[in-house]
Design a protein around this motif. Structure first.
Motif, PDB file in Angstrom:
ATOM      1  N   ALA A 128      40.237  50.485  48.177  1.00 26.99           N
ATOM      2  CA  ALA A 128      39.709  48.860  48.028  1.00 26.99           C
ATOM      3  C   ALA A 128      38.378  48.729  48.602  1.00 26.99           C
ATOM      4  N   GLY A 154      40.150  43.085  47.898  1.00 23.39           N
ATOM      5  CA  GLY A 154      40.172  42.913  49.227  1.00 23.39           C
ATOM      6  C   GLY A 154      40.955  41.789  49.639  1.00 23.39           C
ATOM      7  N   PHE A 155      41.738  41.102  48.691  1.00 25.13           N
ATOM      8  CA  PHE A 155      42.643  40.006  49.017  1.00 25.13           C
ATOM      9  C   PHE A 155      44.140  40.766  48.739  1.00 25.13           C
ATOM     10  N   HIS A 196      48.034  41.372  50.407  1.00 20.37           N
ATOM     11  CA  HIS A 196      48.918  42.452  51.104  1.00 20.37           C
ATOM     12  C   HIS A 196      50.286  42.431  51.087  1.00 20.37           C
ATOM     13  N   TYR A 210      45.929  29.107  43.240  1.00 20.21           N
ATOM     14  CA  TYR A 210      46.491  30.538  42.820  1.00 20.21           C
ATOM     15  C   TYR A 210      46.828  31.449  44.024  1.00 20.21           C
ATOM     16  N   PHE A 211      45.656  31.472  44.884  1.00 18.53           N
ATOM     17  CA  PHE A 211      45.726  32.151  46.035  1.00 18.53           C
ATOM     18  C   PHE A 211      46.667  32.025  47.222  1.00 18.53           C
ATOM     19  N   ARG A 249      50.163  32.108  46.170  1.00 10.49           N
ATOM     20  CA  ARG A 249      50.870  33.572  46.235  1.00 10.49           C
ATOM     21  C   ARG A 249      50.490  34.154  47.556  1.00 10.49           C
ATOM     22  N   LEU A 278      47.822  35.177  49.357  1.00 10.73           N
ATOM     23  CA  LEU A 278      46.765  35.991  49.262  1.00 10.73           C
ATOM     24  C   LEU A 278      45.637  35.642  50.274  1.00 10.73           C
ATOM     25  N   ASN A 290      42.076  40.904  53.381  1.00  9.76           N
ATOM     26  CA  ASN A 290      42.816  42.009  54.035  1.00  9.76           C
ATOM     27  C   ASN A 290      41.778  42.927  54.841  1.00  9.76           C
ATOM     28  N   ASP A 327      40.335  45.354  54.030  1.00  9.44           N
ATOM     29  CA  ASP A 327      39.220  46.008  53.123  1.00  9.44           C
ATOM     30  C   ASP A 327      37.903  45.069  52.828  1.00  9.44           C
TER      31      ASP A 327
HETATM   32  N1  CMC Z   1      44.090  39.368  43.159  1.00 10.27           N
HETATM   33  C1  CMC Z   1      44.808  38.598  42.223  1.00 10.27           C
HETATM   34  N2  CMC Z   1      46.086  38.503  42.214  1.00 10.27           N
HETATM   35  C2  CMC Z   1      46.801  39.122  43.046  1.00 10.27           C
HETATM   36  C3  CMC Z   1      46.054  39.899  43.908  1.00 10.27           C
HETATM   37  C4  CMC Z   1      44.702  40.005  44.113  1.00 10.27           C
HETATM   38  N3  CMC Z   1      44.113  40.910  44.899  1.00 10.27           N
HETATM   39  N4  CMC Z   1      47.020  40.474  44.891  1.00 10.27           N
HETATM   40  C5  CMC Z   1      48.172  40.024  44.411  1.00 10.27           C
HETATM   41  N5  CMC Z   1      47.996  39.040  43.290  1.00 10.27           N
HETATM   42  C6  CMC Z   1      49.202  38.584  42.650  1.00 10.27           C
HETATM   43  C7  CMC Z   1      49.784  39.119  41.528  1.00 10.27           C
HETATM   44  O1  CMC Z   1      49.216  39.186  40.590  1.00 10.27           O
HETATM   45  C8  CMC Z   1      51.242  38.598  41.845  1.00 10.27           C
HETATM   46  O2  CMC Z   1      51.207  37.529  41.076  1.00 10.27           O
HETATM   47  P1  CMC Z   1      52.450  36.977  40.090  1.00 10.27           P
HETATM   48  O3  CMC Z   1      53.652  36.820  40.893  1.00 10.27           O
HETATM   49  O4  CMC Z   1      51.971  35.767  39.628  1.00 10.27           O
HETATM   50  O5  CMC Z   1      52.513  38.132  39.060  1.00 10.27           O
HETATM   51  C9  CMC Z   1      51.481  38.077  43.231  1.00 10.27           C
HETATM   52  O6  CMC Z   1      49.877  37.922  43.648  1.00 10.27           O
HETATM   53  C10 CMC Z   1      51.971  39.240  44.367  1.00 10.27           C
HETATM   54  O7  CMC Z   1      51.295  40.383  43.804  1.00 10.27           O
HETATM   55  P2  CMC Z   1      52.060  42.003  43.824  1.00 10.27           P
HETATM   56  O8  CMC Z   1      51.380  42.656  42.971  1.00 10.27           O
HETATM   57  O9  CMC Z   1      53.597  41.896  43.751  1.00 10.27           O
HETATM   58  O10 CMC Z   1      51.868  42.322  45.541  1.00 10.27           O
HETATM   59  P3  CMC Z   1      51.677  43.776  45.974  1.00 10.27           P
HETATM   60  O11 CMC Z   1      52.327  43.555  47.271  1.00 10.27           O
HETATM   61  O12 CMC Z   1      52.717  44.662  44.968  1.00 10.27           O
HETATM   62  O13 CMC Z   1      50.342  44.350  46.050  1.00 10.27           O
HETATM   63  C11 CMC Z   1      48.172  44.823  47.023  1.00 10.27           C
HETATM   64  C12 CMC Z   1      49.672  44.407  47.465  1.00 10.27           C
HETATM   65  C13 CMC Z   1      47.406  45.127  48.238  1.00 10.27           C
HETATM   66  C14 CMC Z   1      48.312  46.152  46.361  1.00 10.27           C
HETATM   67  C15 CMC Z   1      47.679  43.706  45.919  1.00 10.27           C
HETATM   68  O14 CMC Z   1      47.478  42.383  46.684  1.00 10.27           O
HETATM   69  C16 CMC Z   1      46.199  44.124  45.418  1.00 10.27           C
HETATM   70  O15 CMC Z   1      46.350  44.783  44.352  1.00 10.27           O
HETATM   71  N6  CMC Z   1      45.146  43.641  46.140  1.00 10.27           N
HETATM   72  C17 CMC Z   1      43.783  44.239  45.870  1.00 10.27           C
HETATM   73  C18 CMC Z   1      43.370  45.599  46.269  1.00 10.27           C
HETATM   74  C19 CMC Z   1      43.380  45.627  47.860  1.00 10.27           C
HETATM   75  O16 CMC Z   1      42.714  44.749  48.220  1.00 10.27           O
HETATM   76  N7  CMC Z   1      43.951  46.526  48.336  1.00 10.27           N
HETATM   77  C20 CMC Z   1      44.006  46.784  49.851  1.00 10.27           C
HETATM   78  C21 CMC Z   1      45.055  46.498  50.738  1.00 10.27           C
HETATM   79  S1  CMC Z   1      45.133  46.362  52.397  1.00 10.27           S
HETATM   80  C22 CMC Z   1      44.643  47.844  53.232  1.00 10.27           C
HETATM   81  C23 CMC Z   1      45.017  49.065  52.427  1.00 10.27           C
HETATM   82  O17 CMC Z   1      46.133  49.241  51.905  1.00 10.27           O
HETATM   83  O18 CMC Z   1      43.960  49.889  52.107  1.00 10.27           O
END
Ligand code: CMC
Length: 388
Positions: free
Chosen positions: A231, A265-266, A268, A314-315, A318, A320, A323, A325
């Motif tokens: 990320a 980067g958003f 967790h 939206y954010f 949820r 968000l 994070n 990164d």
């Molecule tokens: N942008 C837009 N929407 C988001 C994002 C985002 N970055 N992250 C989560 N959502 C939404 C998602 O679409 C869902 O909405 P709905 O319930 O309406 O379908 C809701 O928020 C919950 O998301 P999720 O996918 O169930 O959350 P998760 O815990 O499975 O995923 C995550 C966590 C970090 C993979 C995810 O937030 C993401 O993809 N973030 C962007 C990538 C990122 O920055 N990753 C770094 C994580 S921190 C350090 C590391 O591990 O490296």
């Protein structure tokens, strides 16, 4: 199997007990071995924190000296391994090359691959910690067509990495000190994060009694993905894309909300109010950028993007938040690291955590092979053609 609970992404499954890292996601608390991340970030060094994470206690001065000396003594890699690294595609992604190089450590050092021999695991721990920066710097030097720089036993861990990476181009004087402090602090902030995807991977691979090198190489691979460590690179590319396309922040966020893309980067899995690491990093980002003459347009863009997202339901609905990164890429870029090296820096920082979890697992009385179950949703039994 009808009795098993379906838990996609293990959001509600604890697979082990651990003494290493405590996270309270709602309160934004992160502690290594009981010590708050805020204290470690400011007062500790990466080596001291690595020792704490791996061995469980802050080192006495003599222990830290010994640890540091062992790392210096083991920082070099065999000439054949250097030749192997040099033969890999020089424009390949550094994470792919590093994972491969770490994997081969098991072959170069097959006297330290037995998980049942504590001395071997300890030797491998030192070798991994000592050699990863050397491997990473060599891969970087190859990628820019420069000759590799050997480790210098006179330098400390972070200085040595910076020197092997940038050579004479490394900043000196006050800027050099700030640069070293910042890299050290970023590594401390990445040192462990309980059962994130890569650490869980290290444990899963290690649970088969695979050696520590194989397990850590698997961790590097898990880290490379953009939902995890990748990320930090993805954030920078996103900021560049916004800048270059001229799209407004509002329109960009609309695309995110329409699920055309994620705001990198958003968000967790565990932090639902703020990521304590990102708070420290944002402060660091301002310090680093203040030390440079040109105001950084991407940092300014990141600040605006964060502010706009935090005002958008939206954010907020949820939960968000930025994070770890979100701002690291902007800092690394200012320091002169190309974006494909950002996740490598994450890997160097996370190594103590991977090693600590691998070792802790070996001593866990509940140790057994990781083997999740599934809910089968495929076809019922059917007849092979011609068989009735
Ligand atoms: N942008 C837009 N929407 C988001 C994002 C985002 N970055 N992250 C989560 N959502 C939404 C998602 O679409 C869902 O909405 P709905 O319930 O309406 O379908 C809701 O928020 C919950 O998301 P999720 O996918 O169930 O959350 P998760 O815990 O499975 O995923 C995550 C966590 C970090 C993979 C995810 O937030 C993401 O993809 N973030 C962007 C990538 C990122 O920055 N990753 C770094 C994580 S921190 C350090 C590391 O591990 O490296």
């Amino acid at each position: 199997t009808g009795m098993t609970t379906l838990d996609p992404g293990f959001g509600n499954t604890a697979s082990c007990s651990s003494k290493i890292t405590y996270i309270d996601g709602a309160a934004g608390i992160l502690r290594y071995r009981g010590y708050p991340i805020e204290d470690l970030a400011v007062h500790s060094t990466f080596l001291e924190t690595a020792y704490l994470v791996i061995y469980g206690e802050l080192p006495e001065p003599g222990q830290l000296k010994e640890f540091s000396e062992k790392l210096r003594d083991n920082a070099d890699i065999p000439a054949e391994m250097g030749a192997f690294i040099d033969a890999m595609p020089r424009n390949g992604h550094p994470m792919a090359l590093i994972a491969s190089a770490v994997n081969t450590l098991a072959a170069y050092y097959d006297d330290s691959v037995d998980p049942d021999d504590e001395d071997q695991v300890e030797l491998a721990t030192i070798r991994l910690m000592a050699k990863l920066p050397t491997i990473a710097a060599r891969i970087y030097r190859n990628s820019i067509g420069e000759t590799p720089i050997e480790p210098d036993a006179a330098l400390d861990y972070v200085d040595n990495f910076i020197r092997m990476t940038f050579g004479d181009k490394a900043p000196t004087g006050e800027l050099g000190e700030l640069f070293n402090k910042a890299v050290g602090m970023l590594l401390v902030l990445h040192a462990d994060h309980e059962l994130n995807c890569s650490t869980a991977t290290v444990r899963v691979v290690g649970s088969s009694k695979a050696d520590i090198y194989a397990s850590v190489a698997s961790g590097v691979n898990a880290l490379s993905g953009p939902s995890h460590g990748g990320a930090n690179q993805a954030v920078l590319e996103m900021l560049e894309e916004i800048r270059d396309s001229g799209i407004s922040i509002e329109d960009f966020l609309e695309k995110v909300k329409a699920r055309e893309m994620r705001l990198m980067g958003f968000g967790h899995r565990v932090y639902k109010n703020f990521d304590p690491r990102s708070k420290e990093i944002k402060v660091l980002a301002s310090q680093i950028l203040d030390s440079h003459d040109n105001p950084d347009e991407l940092f300014a863009l990141a600040l605006k993007l964060e502010a706009a997202a935090l005002q958008d339901s939206y954010f907020t609905e949820r939960k968000l938040y930025p994070n770890v990164d979100f701002y690291t890429g902007v800092i690394y870029r200012t320091m002169g690291f190309p974006s494909n090296m950002f996740t490598v820096l994450f890997a160097i920082g996370r190594l103590p955590g991977w090693v600590a979890h691998y070792r802790e697992q070996l001593h866990d009385p509940a140790f057994r092979i990781a083997r999740p179950r599934q809910h089968y949703v495929g076809s019922d039994e059917r007849r092979y053609p011609g068989q009735g």
